[in-house]
Scaffold this motif. Structure first.
Motif, PDB file in Angstrom:
ATOM      1  N   GLU A 160       0.801  -1.221   0.000  1.00 31.39           N
ATOM      2  CA  GLU A 160       0.000   0.000   0.000  1.00 31.39           C
ATOM      3  C   GLU A 160       0.837   1.277   0.000  1.00 31.39           C
ATOM      4  OE1 GLU A 160      -4.255  -0.947   1.808  1.00 31.39           O
ATOM      5  OE2 GLU A 160      -2.698  -0.942   3.356  1.00 31.39           O
ATOM      6  N   GLN A 161       2.158   1.156   0.059  1.00 32.45           N
ATOM      7  CA  GLN A 161       3.020   2.326  -0.058  1.00 32.45           C
ATOM      8  C   GLN A 161       2.820   3.012  -1.408  1.00 32.45           C
ATOM      9  OE1 GLN A 161       4.338  -0.840   0.451  1.00 32.45           O
ATOM     10  NE2 GLN A 161       4.107  -0.623   2.675  1.00 32.45           N
ATOM     11  N   GLY A 162       2.328   2.271  -2.402  1.00 32.19           N
ATOM     12  CA  GLY A 162       2.070   2.857  -3.710  1.00 32.19           C
ATOM     13  C   GLY A 162       1.095   4.015  -3.641  1.00 32.19           C
ATOM     14  N   PHE A 163       0.118   3.958  -2.722  1.00 25.41           N
ATOM     15  CA  PHE A 163      -0.841   5.046  -2.559  1.00 25.41           C
ATOM     16  C   PHE A 163      -0.118   6.331  -2.185  1.00 25.41           C
ATOM     17  CE2 PHE A 163      -3.984   7.503  -0.166  1.00 25.41           C
ATOM     18  CZ  PHE A 163      -5.108   7.401  -0.976  1.00 25.41           C
ATOM     19  N   LEU A 164       0.797   6.231  -1.228  1.00 26.02           N
ATOM     20  CA  LEU A 164       1.594   7.388  -0.800  1.00 26.02           C
ATOM     21  C   LEU A 164       2.528   7.855  -1.914  1.00 26.02           C
ATOM     22  CD1 LEU A 164       2.818   9.312   1.358  1.00 26.02           C
ATOM     23  CD2 LEU A 164       4.296   7.409   2.036  1.00 26.02           C
TER      24      LEU A 164
END
Length: 415
Positions: free
Chosen positions: A88-92
């Motif tokens: 979910e780091q992709g969202f950031l």
């Protein structure tokens, strides 16, 4: 332009997930220099000889701004060719792409496109817009709306959730009351909640890589045996041209750039696959790699602004397994110590469903350190099989997002 076929310096955004751990194996085996950052000092990727350096970082969930600053300092002080978001780091990173892309290769779409598929409610609306099949779905925001929308049997899902978090199977009024209690206790009606008809069938997953809206790599697999929390313990590659077409439609509409995966239900009473979830990343790419489709390498090339030719279709019938998931799954299904010992024996001997199957999460022959978490899991299950459920709940780690961190990242002044 950097040549993605040469050894690269890759920073992996987390090391706790099964997807991140499998990416480390594929990258390291290809000769790339792999470094990992994670808020847990004992994440899965710590137990790998293929990780050259581990960076203990602030938690994404409670301190997304601190995590971003940490990554930016790493990029400024250590040379990396590619930043690889494996969860979910992709969202950031999509939100902060203008700050990151001048310093490192990064394959992500525009933030608006990422947001469209990150939440389950947004993905459901996108499917309606594109005319793509999904189970009958209602989106609700209160307990009263949920009671009116539900029909038995159903699946209730929070819009934000991963690793089987925020999902309830509702077969009767008792299940509904339990789901409502959990949702209200957690404040989940502050966001959107989905109610979908429960479809009888088999679960499959498909993953892809896009280059500026064009699909350049695709792979699909079906679940042979479930692990704890519904994840795959044993999987087998399949040919799914219809699902490939679904993904092509979604990716072209959003101008997708990078990795995109979907969960699919194959109904017993219909030949039409139904899309049930989306992950804007690769999900456990080991089976694809074993079946001849190296999606991780493809993602590196797209990250470095190459325009690769589309890969050939994966080989169907390639079986892989995750021994840790298999042991946890056996224990979670009221398995006894004898059942767990028998499962250990079948895995070690390659018997039964493990015949001609390859381990994808803890490849001990390639990476001997991966034996540590596997042995610890086996030991814990033998001490107390009931620990499986609590270990699964512990999968909601500090490397993941929640509603508060998502709101912080979306806020106007964040970047």
């Amino acid at each position: 332009m950097i040549d993605a076929r040469k050894p690269l310096r890759v920073l992996v955004s987390e090391g706790s997930s099964t997807s991140g751990r499998e990416a480390v194996t594929i990258l390291g085996a290809a000769g790339h220099h792999v470094e990992v950052c994670d808020p847990s000092r004992w994440c899965l990727a710590r137990y790998s000889r293929l990780v050259r350096k581990f960076h203990h970082c602030p938690p994404l969930r409670s301190d997304p701004a601190g995590f971003l600053r940490f990554v930016e300092r790493l990029l400024a002080t250590r040379r990396f060719d590619v930043l690889l978001p494996t969860h979910e780091q992709g969202f950031l990173f999509a939100r902060a792409a203008a700050r990151l892309k001048p310093h490192v290769g990064l394959a992500l779409p525009d933030f608006s496109a990422y947001r469209a598929v990150h939440g389950k409610a947004g993905f459901s609306r996108l499917l309606d817009q594109l005319g793509l099949p999904q189970p009958p779905t209602h989106i609700v925001r209160s307990a009263g709306e949920l009671r009116e929308a539900v029909r038995y049997p159903s699946v209730v899902k929070t819009s934000v959730g991963t690793a089987s978090r925020g999902i309830w199977f509702v077969r009767d009024a008792s299940d509904l009351n339990l789901a409502l209690y959990d949702l209200e206790s957690a404040g989940d009606f502050a966001g959107e909640v989905l109610v979908q008809d429960l479809i009888t069938g088999t679960t499959e997953k498909a993953q892809s890589v896009f280059c500026r809206g064009t699909l350049v790599g695709f792979h699909a697999y079906r679940q042979i045996a479930a692990g704890v929390g519904g994840g795959e313990a044993i999987k087998e590659s399949v040919s799914r041209p219809a699902i490939r077409n679904y993904l092509e439609t979604i990716g072209a509409h959003l101008g997708w750039h990078g990795a995109l995966s979907v969960d699919v239900m194959m109904p017993l009473d219909s030949a039409t696959p139904l899309l049930i979830d989306c992950n804007p990343r690769l999900v456990e790419p080991g089976n694809a790699h074993r079946a001849g489709t190296d999606l991780v390498d493809l993602l590196l090339r797209v990250s470095l602004d190459e325009t690769p030719a589309p890969l050939a279709e994966s080989r169907a019938g390639v079986r892989t397994h995750l021994a840790m998931q298999a042991l946890l799954g056996s224990a979670s299904r009221d398995g006894t110590r004898r059942d767990i010992i028998r499962e250990c024996g079948r895995i070690a001997a390659g018997e039964g469903p493990y015949r001609d199957s390859t381990e994808e999460l803890t490849p001990v022959q390639l990476d001997w350190l991966s034996a540590v978490p596997l042995a610890m899991t086996a030991a814990l299950m033998l001490v107390s099989p009931q620990l499986a459920a609590s270990l699964a709940r512990g999968g909601f780690g500090a490397h993941l997002l929640d509603r508060a961190s998502i709101a912080a990242i979306e806020s106007e002044g964040f970047c």
